[in-house]
Write a protein that holds these residues in place. Structure first.
Motif, PDB file in Angstrom:
ATOM      1  N   GLN A  98      58.333  35.027  -1.592  1.00 57.84           N
ATOM      2  CA  GLN A  98      57.325  35.623  -2.471  1.00 57.84           C
ATOM      3  C   GLN A  98      56.014  36.193  -1.715  1.00 57.84           C
ATOM      4  O   GLN A  98      54.827  36.398  -1.992  1.00 57.84           O
ATOM      5  CB  GLN A  98      56.626  34.691  -3.469  1.00 57.84           C
ATOM      6  N   ASN A  99      56.379  36.366  -0.353  1.00 55.08           N
ATOM      7  CA  ASN A  99      55.321  36.926   0.597  1.00 55.08           C
ATOM      8  C   ASN A  99      55.111  38.481   0.476  1.00 55.08           C
ATOM      9  O   ASN A  99      55.906  38.858  -0.310  1.00 55.08           O
ATOM     10  CB  ASN A  99      55.830  36.875   2.170  1.00 55.08           C
ATOM     11  N   ALA A 100      54.000  38.906   0.885  1.00 55.01           N
ATOM     12  CA  ALA A 100      53.657  40.407   0.562  1.00 55.01           C
ATOM     13  C   ALA A 100      54.293  41.306   1.548  1.00 55.01           C
ATOM     14  O   ALA A 100      54.668  42.450   1.117  1.00 55.01           O
ATOM     15  CB  ALA A 100      52.255  40.584   0.616  1.00 55.01           C
ATOM     16  N   CYS A 101      54.550  40.894   2.882  1.00 59.93           N
ATOM     17  CA  CYS A 101      55.247  41.862   3.747  1.00 59.93           C
ATOM     18  C   CYS A 101      55.446  41.002   4.985  1.00 59.93           C
ATOM     19  O   CYS A 101      55.793  39.984   4.857  1.00 59.93           O
ATOM     20  CB  CYS A 101      53.886  42.944   4.256  1.00 59.93           C
ATOM     21  N   GLY A 102      55.527  41.517   6.268  1.00 56.60           N
ATOM     22  CA  GLY A 102      55.878  41.057   7.449  1.00 56.60           C
ATOM     23  C   GLY A 102      55.180  39.910   7.792  1.00 56.60           C
ATOM     24  O   GLY A 102      53.752  39.596   7.289  1.00 56.60           O
ATOM     25  N   ASN A 103      55.629  38.932   8.693  1.00 55.53           N
ATOM     26  CA  ASN A 103      54.772  37.719   9.150  1.00 55.53           C
ATOM     27  C   ASN A 103      54.143  37.720  10.433  1.00 55.53           C
ATOM     28  O   ASN A 103      54.454  38.782  11.231  1.00 55.53           O
ATOM     29  CB  ASN A 103      55.885  36.447   8.986  1.00 55.53           C
ATOM     30  N   ILE A 104      53.376  36.829  11.057  1.00 56.75           N
ATOM     31  CA  ILE A 104      52.830  36.975  12.268  1.00 56.75           C
ATOM     32  C   ILE A 104      53.690  37.046  13.495  1.00 56.75           C
ATOM     33  O   ILE A 104      53.594  37.868  14.230  1.00 56.75           O
ATOM     34  CB  ILE A 104      52.069  35.809  12.302  1.00 56.75           C
ATOM     35  N   SER A 105      54.824  36.155  13.506  1.00 59.29           N
ATOM     36  CA  SER A 105      55.895  36.243  14.343  1.00 59.29           C
ATOM     37  C   SER A 105      56.774  37.415  14.559  1.00 59.29           C
ATOM     38  O   SER A 105      57.404  37.570  15.471  1.00 59.29           O
ATOM     39  CB  SER A 105      56.899  34.937  14.390  1.00 59.29           C
ATOM     40  N   GLU A 144      52.694  31.555   8.802  1.00 61.64           N
ATOM     41  CA  GLU A 144      53.128  32.903   9.295  1.00 61.64           C
ATOM     42  C   GLU A 144      53.167  34.155   8.293  1.00 61.64           C
ATOM     43  O   GLU A 144      52.968  35.154   8.439  1.00 61.64           O
ATOM     44  CB  GLU A 144      54.305  32.806   9.692  1.00 61.64           C
ATOM     45  N   ASP A 145      53.426  33.602   6.951  1.00 54.58           N
ATOM     46  CA  ASP A 145      53.553  34.595   5.662  1.00 54.58           C
ATOM     47  C   ASP A 145      52.440  34.795   4.948  1.00 54.58           C
ATOM     48  O   ASP A 145      51.414  33.536   4.857  1.00 54.58           O
ATOM     49  CB  ASP A 145      54.808  33.995   4.916  1.00 54.58           C
ATOM     50  N   TRP A 146      52.092  35.727   4.295  1.00 56.08           N
ATOM     51  CA  TRP A 146      50.989  36.039   3.643  1.00 56.08           C
ATOM     52  C   TRP A 146      51.038  36.825   2.254  1.00 56.08           C
ATOM     53  O   TRP A 146      52.037  37.068   1.989  1.00 56.08           O
ATOM     54  CB  TRP A 146      49.804  36.711   4.319  1.00 56.08           C
ATOM     55  N   THR A 147      50.182  36.527   1.213  1.00 60.81           N
ATOM     56  CA  THR A 147      50.319  37.329  -0.012  1.00 60.81           C
ATOM     57  C   THR A 147      48.909  37.978  -0.238  1.00 60.81           C
ATOM     58  O   THR A 147      47.938  37.314   0.286  1.00 60.81           O
ATOM     59  CB  THR A 147      51.072  36.439  -0.864  1.00 60.81           C
ATOM     60  N   GLU A 150      43.411  35.082  11.845  1.00 55.05           N
ATOM     61  CA  GLU A 150      43.103  34.553  13.117  1.00 55.05           C
ATOM     62  C   GLU A 150      43.522  32.939  12.983  1.00 55.05           C
ATOM     63  O   GLU A 150      43.979  32.391  13.808  1.00 55.05           O
ATOM     64  CB  GLU A 150      41.676  34.827  13.416  1.00 55.05           C
ATOM     65  N   GLN A 151      42.997  32.463  11.987  1.00 52.43           N
ATOM     66  CA  GLN A 151      43.308  30.881  11.764  1.00 52.43           C
ATOM     67  C   GLN A 151      44.806  30.756  11.713  1.00 52.43           C
ATOM     68  O   GLN A 151      45.287  29.658  12.324  1.00 52.43           O
ATOM     69  CB  GLN A 151      43.036  30.434  10.434  1.00 52.43           C
ATOM     70  N   ALA A 152      45.692  31.804  11.085  1.00 56.66           N
ATOM     71  CA  ALA A 152      46.984  31.473  10.945  1.00 56.66           C
ATOM     72  C   ALA A 152      47.687  31.785  12.225  1.00 56.66           C
ATOM     73  O   ALA A 152      48.589  30.958  12.652  1.00 56.66           O
ATOM     74  CB  ALA A 152      47.542  32.397   9.951  1.00 56.66           C
ATOM     75  N   ALA A 153      47.063  32.867  12.926  1.00 59.54           N
ATOM     76  CA  ALA A 153      47.685  33.128  14.353  1.00 59.54           C
ATOM     77  C   ALA A 153      47.649  31.743  15.111  1.00 59.54           C
ATOM     78  O   ALA A 153      48.523  31.442  16.044  1.00 59.54           O
ATOM     79  CB  ALA A 153      47.199  34.193  14.776  1.00 59.54           C
ATOM     80  N   ALA A 154      46.362  31.261  15.149  1.00 60.82           N
ATOM     81  CA  ALA A 154      46.163  29.909  15.997  1.00 60.82           C
ATOM     82  C   ALA A 154      47.101  29.031  15.677  1.00 60.82           C
ATOM     83  O   ALA A 154      47.340  27.986  16.516  1.00 60.82           O
ATOM     84  CB  ALA A 154      44.746  29.724  15.988  1.00 60.82           C
ATOM     85  N   LYS A 155      47.266  28.566  14.262  1.00 58.71           N
ATOM     86  CA  LYS A 155      48.190  27.589  13.670  1.00 58.71           C
ATOM     87  C   LYS A 155      49.657  27.893  14.288  1.00 58.71           C
ATOM     88  O   LYS A 155      50.153  26.709  14.801  1.00 58.71           O
ATOM     89  CB  LYS A 155      47.966  27.379  12.295  1.00 58.71           C
ATOM     90  N   VAL A 156      50.078  29.073  14.101  1.00 64.42           N
ATOM     91  CA  VAL A 156      51.356  29.274  14.640  1.00 64.42           C
ATOM     92  C   VAL A 156      51.539  28.946  16.068  1.00 64.42           C
ATOM     93  O   VAL A 156      52.611  28.422  16.643  1.00 64.42           O
ATOM     94  CB  VAL A 156      51.892  30.822  14.015  1.00 64.42           C
ATOM     95  N   LYS A 157      50.467  29.408  16.868  1.00 66.31           N
ATOM     96  CA  LYS A 157      50.583  29.548  18.170  1.00 66.31           C
ATOM     97  C   LYS A 157      50.758  27.962  18.581  1.00 66.31           C
ATOM     98  O   LYS A 157      51.469  27.487  19.416  1.00 66.31           O
ATOM     99  CB  LYS A 157      49.398  29.998  19.026  1.00 66.31           C
ATOM    100  N   ALA A 158      49.747  27.119  17.999  1.00 66.93           N
ATOM    101  CA  ALA A 158      49.884  25.481  18.342  1.00 66.93           C
ATOM    102  C   ALA A 158      51.354  24.961  17.741  1.00 66.93           C
ATOM    103  O   ALA A 158      51.715  24.167  18.506  1.00 66.93           O
ATOM    104  CB  ALA A 158      48.606  25.092  17.479  1.00 66.93           C
ATOM    105  N   MET A 159      51.681  25.398  16.637  1.00 66.18           N
ATOM    106  CA  MET A 159      53.159  24.881  16.054  1.00 66.18           C
ATOM    107  C   MET A 159      54.072  25.145  17.351  1.00 66.18           C
ATOM    108  O   MET A 159      55.277  24.432  17.329  1.00 66.18           O
ATOM    109  CB  MET A 159      53.444  25.409  14.675  1.00 66.18           C
ATOM    110  N   LYS A 160      54.193  26.575  17.837  1.00 61.88           N
ATOM    111  CA  LYS A 160      55.369  26.921  18.866  1.00 61.88           C
ATOM    112  C   LYS A 160      55.170  25.955  20.133  1.00 61.88           C
ATOM    113  O   LYS A 160      56.066  25.615  20.650  1.00 61.88           O
ATOM    114  CB  LYS A 160      55.236  28.290  18.982  1.00 61.88           C
ATOM    115  N   ALA A 161      53.724  25.797  20.370  1.00 61.89           N
ATOM    116  CA  ALA A 161      53.642  25.170  21.798  1.00 61.89           C
ATOM    117  C   ALA A 161      53.961  23.610  21.413  1.00 61.89           C
ATOM    118  O   ALA A 161      54.500  22.978  22.490  1.00 61.89           O
ATOM    119  CB  ALA A 161      52.226  25.141  22.138  1.00 61.89           C
ATOM    120  N   ALA A 162      53.733  22.882  20.336  1.00 57.45           N
ATOM    121  CA  ALA A 162      54.432  21.763  20.167  1.00 57.45           C
ATOM    122  C   ALA A 162      55.840  21.614  20.046  1.00 57.45           C
ATOM    123  O   ALA A 162      56.631  20.577  20.561  1.00 57.45           O
ATOM    124  CB  ALA A 162      53.786  20.874  18.614  1.00 57.45           C
ATOM    125  N   GLU A 163      56.403  22.527  19.399  1.00 58.24           N
ATOM    126  CA  GLU A 163      57.927  22.746  19.342  1.00 58.24           C
ATOM    127  C   GLU A 163      58.485  22.827  20.868  1.00 58.24           C
ATOM    128  O   GLU A 163      59.276  22.176  21.241  1.00 58.24           O
ATOM    129  CB  GLU A 163      58.278  23.821  18.634  1.00 58.24           C
TER     130      GLU A 163
END
Length: 112
Positions: free
Chosen positions: A12-19, A35-38, A54-67
């Motif tokens: 149910q996202n609106a368009c493309g994601n951050i990644s 990563e996804d928005w609506t 900006e908050q979502a991009a920072a959270k995704v970056k932190a998740m990828k670094a942890a992975e």
């Protein structure tokens, strides 16, 4: 209306994601992914637990670094007698008798 990240359900996202792993609406695979928005009504994003871009991009970056920091998973050896990954092993040389029976059906032998 304003975009809000991390509040859409899967598909149910609106368009493309951050990644940039997908570029169309309705392609998100997980609920509430940062990563996804609506679109939501203006002023309600923060109230419902959403993030700005900006908050979502920072959270995704932190998740990828942890992975990336996780050690690689060690594969367990398959138990003896069982094929790996739950797949059946294929027989390379099936018994020939079954082929012969199909090619030469039982015929009465001539009485002699």
């Amino acid at each position: 209306m304003e975009p809000c990240w991390g509040v859409s359900k899967a598909g149910q996202n609106a368009c493309g994601n951050i990644s940039a792993t997908h570029t169309c609406s309705g392609l998100s695979k997980t609920d509430y992914s940062p990563e996804d928005w609506t679109f939501v009504a203006r002023g309600t994003c923060h109230k419902i637990g959403g993030l700005t871009r900006e908050q979502a991009a920072a959270k995704v970056k932190a998740m990828k670094a942890a992975e990336a920091a996780k050690p690689p998973a060690v594969k367990q050896a398959a138990p003896a007698g069982k094929p790996p990954s739950g797949r059946r092993l294929l027989q390379r040389h099936p018994p020939q008798s079954s082929k012969l029976q199909l090619l030469r059906p039982n015929r009465p032998t001539p009485q002699g």
